[in-house]
Design a protein around this motif. Structure first.
Motif, PDB file in Angstrom:
ATOM      1  N   VAL A  60     -41.965  99.456  -2.287  1.00  0.00           N
ATOM      2  CA  VAL A  60     -41.270  99.891  -1.066  1.00  0.00           C
ATOM      3  C   VAL A  60     -41.035  98.702  -0.144  1.00  0.00           C
ATOM      4  N   ALA A  61     -42.008  97.824  -0.020  1.00  0.00           N
ATOM      5  CA  ALA A  61     -41.847  96.643   0.827  1.00  0.00           C
ATOM      6  C   ALA A  61     -40.756  95.722   0.291  1.00  0.00           C
ATOM      7  N   GLU A  62     -40.713  95.529  -1.015  1.00  0.00           N
ATOM      8  CA  GLU A  62     -39.673  94.668  -1.605  1.00  0.00           C
ATOM      9  C   GLU A  62     -38.282  95.242  -1.372  1.00  0.00           C
ATOM     10  N   ILE A  63     -38.124  96.539  -1.545  1.00  0.00           N
ATOM     11  CA  ILE A  63     -36.811  97.156  -1.343  1.00  0.00           C
ATOM     12  C   ILE A  63     -36.430  97.119   0.136  1.00  0.00           C
ATOM     13  N   ALA A  64     -37.393  97.343   1.018  1.00  0.00           N
ATOM     14  CA  ALA A  64     -37.106  97.280   2.452  1.00  0.00           C
ATOM     15  C   ALA A  64     -36.688  95.875   2.865  1.00  0.00           C
ATOM     16  N   LEU A  65     -37.353  94.862   2.327  1.00  0.00           N
ATOM     17  CA  LEU A  65     -36.957  93.479   2.637  1.00  0.00           C
ATOM     18  C   LEU A  65     -35.585  93.150   2.077  1.00  0.00           C
ATOM     19  N   THR A  66     -35.255  93.714   0.933  1.00  0.00           N
ATOM     20  CA  THR A  66     -33.928  93.493   0.361  1.00  0.00           C
ATOM     21  C   THR A  66     -32.851  94.022   1.295  1.00  0.00           C
ATOM     22  N   PHE A  67     -33.068  95.232   1.826  1.00  0.00           N
ATOM     23  CA  PHE A  67     -32.070  95.799   2.728  1.00  0.00           C
ATOM     24  C   PHE A  67     -32.107  95.148   4.100  1.00  0.00           C
ATOM     25  N   ALA A  68     -33.242  94.611   4.514  1.00  0.00           N
ATOM     26  CA  ALA A  68     -33.317  93.921   5.802  1.00  0.00           C
ATOM     27  C   ALA A  68     -32.545  92.614   5.770  1.00  0.00           C
ATOM     28  N   LEU A  69     -32.525  91.959   4.625  1.00  0.00           N
ATOM     29  CA  LEU A  69     -31.811  90.689   4.473  1.00  0.00           C
ATOM     30  C   LEU A  69     -30.429  90.887   3.866  1.00  0.00           C
ATOM     31  N   GLU A  70     -29.882  92.069   4.013  1.00  0.00           N
ATOM     32  CA  GLU A  70     -28.605  92.414   3.392  1.00  0.00           C
ATOM     33  C   GLU A  70     -27.464  91.520   3.863  1.00  0.00           C
ATOM     34  N   ALA A  71     -27.513  91.037   5.090  1.00  0.00           N
ATOM     35  CA  ALA A  71     -26.425  90.212   5.614  1.00  0.00           C
ATOM     36  C   ALA A  71     -26.343  88.872   4.892  1.00  0.00           C
ATOM     37  N   LYS A  72     -27.481  88.356   4.417  1.00  0.00           N
ATOM     38  CA  LYS A  72     -27.485  87.040   3.775  1.00  0.00           C
ATOM     39  C   LYS A  72     -27.339  87.127   2.259  1.00  0.00           C
ATOM     40  N   ILE A  73     -27.904  88.173   1.663  1.00  0.00           N
ATOM     41  CA  ILE A  73     -27.899  88.309   0.204  1.00  0.00           C
ATOM     42  C   ILE A  73     -27.245  89.637  -0.146  1.00  0.00           C
ATOM     43  N   PRO A  74     -26.244  89.647  -1.008  1.00  0.00           N
ATOM     44  CA  PRO A  74     -25.633  90.925  -1.386  1.00  0.00           C
ATOM     45  C   PRO A  74     -26.612  91.789  -2.200  1.00  0.00           C
ATOM     46  N   VAL A  75     -26.665  93.071  -1.864  1.00  0.00           N
ATOM     47  CA  VAL A  75     -27.567  93.997  -2.546  1.00  0.00           C
ATOM     48  C   VAL A  75     -26.832  94.611  -3.728  1.00  0.00           C
ATOM     49  N   THR A  76     -27.443  94.492  -4.900  1.00  0.00           N
ATOM     50  CA  THR A  76     -26.861  95.101  -6.087  1.00  0.00           C
ATOM     51  C   THR A  76     -27.775  96.228  -6.568  1.00  0.00           C
ATOM     52  N   ILE A  77     -27.198  97.117  -7.325  1.00  0.00           N
ATOM     53  CA  ILE A  77     -27.980  98.236  -7.854  1.00  0.00           C
ATOM     54  C   ILE A  77     -29.043  97.727  -8.813  1.00  0.00           C
ATOM     55  N   LEU A  78     -28.717  96.726  -9.604  1.00  0.00           N
ATOM     56  CA  LEU A  78     -29.675  96.193 -10.566  1.00  0.00           C
ATOM     57  C   LEU A  78     -30.903  95.612  -9.866  1.00  0.00           C
TER      58      LEU A  78
ATOM     59  N   CYS B 215     -32.135  96.521  -6.978  1.00  0.00           N
ATOM     60  CA  CYS B 215     -32.930  97.641  -6.455  1.00  0.00           C
ATOM     61  C   CYS B 215     -33.674  98.359  -7.577  1.00  0.00           C
ATOM     62  N   VAL B 216     -33.043  98.505  -8.726  1.00  0.00           N
ATOM     63  CA  VAL B 216     -33.699  99.161  -9.862  1.00  0.00           C
ATOM     64  C   VAL B 216     -34.872  98.319 -10.352  1.00  0.00           C
ATOM     65  N   LEU B 217     -34.667  97.018 -10.452  1.00  0.00           N
ATOM     66  CA  LEU B 217     -35.747  96.150 -10.909  1.00  0.00           C
ATOM     67  C   LEU B 217     -36.907  96.108  -9.915  1.00  0.00           C
ATOM     68  N   LYS B 218     -36.605  96.153  -8.631  1.00  0.00           N
ATOM     69  CA  LYS B 218     -37.660  96.128  -7.624  1.00  0.00           C
ATOM     70  C   LYS B 218     -38.371  97.471  -7.491  1.00  0.00           C
ATOM     71  N   SER B 219     -37.770  98.538  -8.023  1.00  0.00           N
ATOM     72  CA  SER B 219     -38.424  99.844  -7.965  1.00  0.00           C
ATOM     73  C   SER B 219     -39.278 100.124  -9.203  1.00  0.00           C
ATOM     74  N   LEU B 220     -39.274  99.255 -10.190  1.00  0.00           N
ATOM     75  CA  LEU B 220     -40.080  99.468 -11.400  1.00  0.00           C
ATOM     76  C   LEU B 220     -41.579  99.569 -11.117  1.00  0.00           C
ATOM     77  N   PRO B 221     -42.160  98.766 -10.232  1.00  0.00           N
ATOM     78  CA  PRO B 221     -43.587  98.977  -9.934  1.00  0.00           C
ATOM     79  C   PRO B 221     -43.871 100.348  -9.321  1.00  0.00           C
ATOM     80  N   ALA B 222     -42.934 100.870  -8.538  1.00  0.00           N
ATOM     81  CA  ALA B 222     -43.129 102.206  -7.963  1.00  0.00           C
ATOM     82  C   ALA B 222     -43.148 103.256  -9.061  1.00  0.00           C
ATOM     83  N   TRP B 223     -42.257 103.136 -10.022  1.00  0.00           N
ATOM     84  CA  TRP B 223     -42.252 104.094 -11.135  1.00  0.00           C
ATOM     85  C   TRP B 223     -43.527 103.982 -11.955  1.00  0.00           C
ATOM     86  N   LEU B 224     -44.024 102.775 -12.128  1.00  0.00           N
ATOM     87  CA  LEU B 224     -45.293 102.595 -12.837  1.00  0.00           C
ATOM     88  C   LEU B 224     -46.444 103.223 -12.054  1.00  0.00           C
TER      89      LEU B 224
END
Length: 74
Positions: free
Chosen positions: A24-42, A44-53
């Motif tokens: 959750v922290a990794e995904i939140a940081l990804t969206f917080a830094l959205e202006a500098k780094i483009p967010v892709t679905i891939l 977000c999916v890769l960063k959500s793998l620990p949550a699924w585990l």
């Protein structure tokens, strides 16, 4: 449920919730830094793998705890 199995259950719960929190922290940081780094679905999916585990660990909590308790008893 003996003491070693209760300890194993707490260990599995702690690890699972930690994995979910990190994801959750990794995904939140990804969206917080959205202006500098483009967010892709891939990404977000890769960063959500620990949550699924972590969710899978919570579903299989008793089996994992029994396995860990057996390992610690031997």
């Amino acid at each position: 449920m003996d003491a070693s199995e209760r300890g194993a259950v707490m260990l599995v719960r702690f690890v699972a919730i930690s994995l979910i929190g990190v994801s959750v922290a990794e995904i939140a940081l990804t969206f917080a830094l959205e202006a500098k780094i483009p967010v892709t679905i891939l990404s977000c999916v890769l960063k959500s793998l620990p949550a699924w585990l972590g969710i899978l660990m919570l579903v299989k909590l008793r089996a994992l705890a029994a396995w860990i308790a057996d390992l610690l008893d031997n």
